[in-house]
Design a protein around this motif. Structure first.
Motif, PDB file in Angstrom:
ATOM      1  N   GLY A  85       0.812  -1.219   0.000  1.00 56.67           N
ATOM      2  CA  GLY A  85       0.000   0.000   0.000  1.00 56.67           C
ATOM      3  C   GLY A  85       0.837   1.258   0.000  1.00 56.67           C
ATOM      4  O   GLY A  85       0.550   2.216  -0.739  1.00 56.67           O
ATOM      5  N   ALA A  86       1.907   1.272   0.813  1.00 58.55           N
ATOM      6  CA  ALA A  86       2.770   2.453   0.862  1.00 58.55           C
ATOM      7  C   ALA A  86       3.480   2.663  -0.469  1.00 58.55           C
ATOM      8  O   ALA A  86       3.641   3.804  -0.923  1.00 58.55           O
ATOM      9  CB  ALA A  86       3.785   2.322   1.999  1.00 58.55           C
ATOM     10  N   ASN A  87       3.893   1.584  -1.109  1.00 58.44           N
ATOM     11  CA  ASN A  87       4.547   1.722  -2.413  1.00 58.44           C
ATOM     12  C   ASN A  87       3.565   2.187  -3.482  1.00 58.44           C
ATOM     13  O   ASN A  87       3.920   2.986  -4.350  1.00 58.44           O
ATOM     14  CB  ASN A  87       5.236   0.417  -2.817  1.00 58.44           C
ATOM     15  CG  ASN A  87       6.599   0.300  -2.182  1.00 58.44           C
ATOM     16  OD1 ASN A  87       7.501   1.054  -2.498  1.00 58.44           O
ATOM     17  ND2 ASN A  87       6.741  -0.626  -1.252  1.00 58.44           N
ATOM     18  N   MET A  88       2.320   1.700  -3.425  1.00 54.35           N
ATOM     19  CA  MET A  88       1.319   2.159  -4.390  1.00 54.35           C
ATOM     20  C   MET A  88       1.019   3.652  -4.179  1.00 54.35           C
ATOM     21  O   MET A  88       0.918   4.421  -5.140  1.00 54.35           O
ATOM     22  CB  MET A  88       0.028   1.346  -4.265  1.00 54.35           C
ATOM     23  CG  MET A  88      -1.040   1.758  -5.253  1.00 54.35           C
ATOM     24  SD  MET A  88      -0.531   1.752  -6.978  1.00 54.35           S
ATOM     25  CE  MET A  88      -0.388   0.021  -7.262  1.00 54.35           C
ATOM     26  N   LEU A  89       0.911   4.057  -2.915  1.00 56.79           N
ATOM     27  CA  LEU A  89       0.678   5.471  -2.631  1.00 56.79           C
ATOM     28  C   LEU A  89       1.858   6.316  -3.097  1.00 56.79           C
ATOM     29  O   LEU A  89       1.675   7.413  -3.641  1.00 56.79           O
ATOM     30  CB  LEU A  89       0.424   5.681  -1.136  1.00 56.79           C
ATOM     31  CG  LEU A  89       0.092   7.102  -0.701  1.00 56.79           C
ATOM     32  CD1 LEU A  89      -1.109   7.659  -1.458  1.00 56.79           C
ATOM     33  CD2 LEU A  89      -0.168   7.130   0.803  1.00 56.79           C
ATOM     34  N   THR A  90       3.072   5.803  -2.935  1.00 62.23           N
ATOM     35  CA  THR A  90       4.255   6.515  -3.417  1.00 62.23           C
ATOM     36  C   THR A  90       4.174   6.720  -4.925  1.00 62.23           C
ATOM     37  O   THR A  90       4.428   7.821  -5.434  1.00 62.23           O
ATOM     38  CB  THR A  90       5.543   5.743  -3.058  1.00 62.23           C
ATOM     39  OG1 THR A  90       5.635   5.618  -1.640  1.00 62.23           O
ATOM     40  CG2 THR A  90       6.776   6.453  -3.573  1.00 62.23           C
ATOM     41  N   VAL A  91       3.816   5.660  -5.652  1.00 56.57           N
ATOM     42  CA  VAL A  91       3.703   5.766  -7.110  1.00 56.57           C
ATOM     43  C   VAL A  91       2.666   6.828  -7.484  1.00 56.57           C
ATOM     44  O   VAL A  91       2.916   7.686  -8.341  1.00 56.57           O
ATOM     45  CB  VAL A  91       3.334   4.398  -7.732  1.00 56.57           C
ATOM     46  CG1 VAL A  91       2.903   4.548  -9.184  1.00 56.57           C
ATOM     47  CG2 VAL A  91       4.496   3.432  -7.615  1.00 56.57           C
TER      48      VAL A  91
END
Length: 179
Positions: free
Chosen positions: A48-54
């Motif tokens: 989730g954090a990586n998707m939000l970063t993207v």
């Protein structure tokens, strides 16, 4: 590649990207020492954090690419003046980062990861609506400030969430994936 009517070429590039991505995932799943350990993505906080970063940085990258054209072509700024118009964003990010890190210590990551993106989205909406306002101070600057505050609030919790979700021996890999 999709600009200036090059839809066919852009479509081909995008169509080629999907099989390349699938091939990369297939290869990583079978590698003895993968560059991107797919096991990290089993943790929903990490994913989730990586998707939000993207999403955050795709929006920011798009805005930082397009907004100078608005300032230069629509409002008549020189290239230097358009670049200088973004200085408040950089100052907010630089000065606010230390404060934002303390937010995570005080409230945890969840609240800043909700408030930061919401503020960033509101700032982008303000910038989108400011296109016809000739005054920098009334049109462009308020949206830029809101984007800067939102991004400042979200960056530290994203990094903290990614690093906390990964095993200690994979923190460098997790940070690299997030970057």
């Amino acid at each position: 590649a999709l600009g200036e009517g090059a839809w066919t070429r852009g479509g081909v590039v995008l169509a080629a990207a999907l099989p390349a991505l699938l091939l990369f995932v297939w290869r990583e799943a079978r590698a003895t020492a993968p560059m991107v350990p797919l096991s990290l993505f089993r943790n929903s906080d990490f994913s989730g954090a990586n998707m939000l970063t993207v999403l955050q940085y795709a929006a920011l990258g798009g805005a930082l690419f397009l907004l100078p054209f608005l300032l230069i072509r629509v409002h008549g700024y020189s290239a230097a003046a358009a670049g200088a118009a973004f200085l408040p964003f950089s100052v907010i990010m630089g000065v606010g980062s230390r404060w934002a890190g303390r937010l995570v210590d005080r409230f945890g990551s969840r609240l800043p990861l909700i408030i930061g993106p919401a503020l960033t989205a509101a700032g982008f909406a303000m910038l989108a609506l400011s296109g016809t306002e000739p005054s920098y101070w009334r049109g462009f600057l308020p949206g830029l400030i809101v984007v800067g505050i939102g991004m400042t609030i979200v960056v530290a919790p994203l990094t903290t969430t990614v690093l906390n979700a990964a095993p200690d021996d994979m923190s460098g890999t997790a940070s690299g994936i997030n970057n």
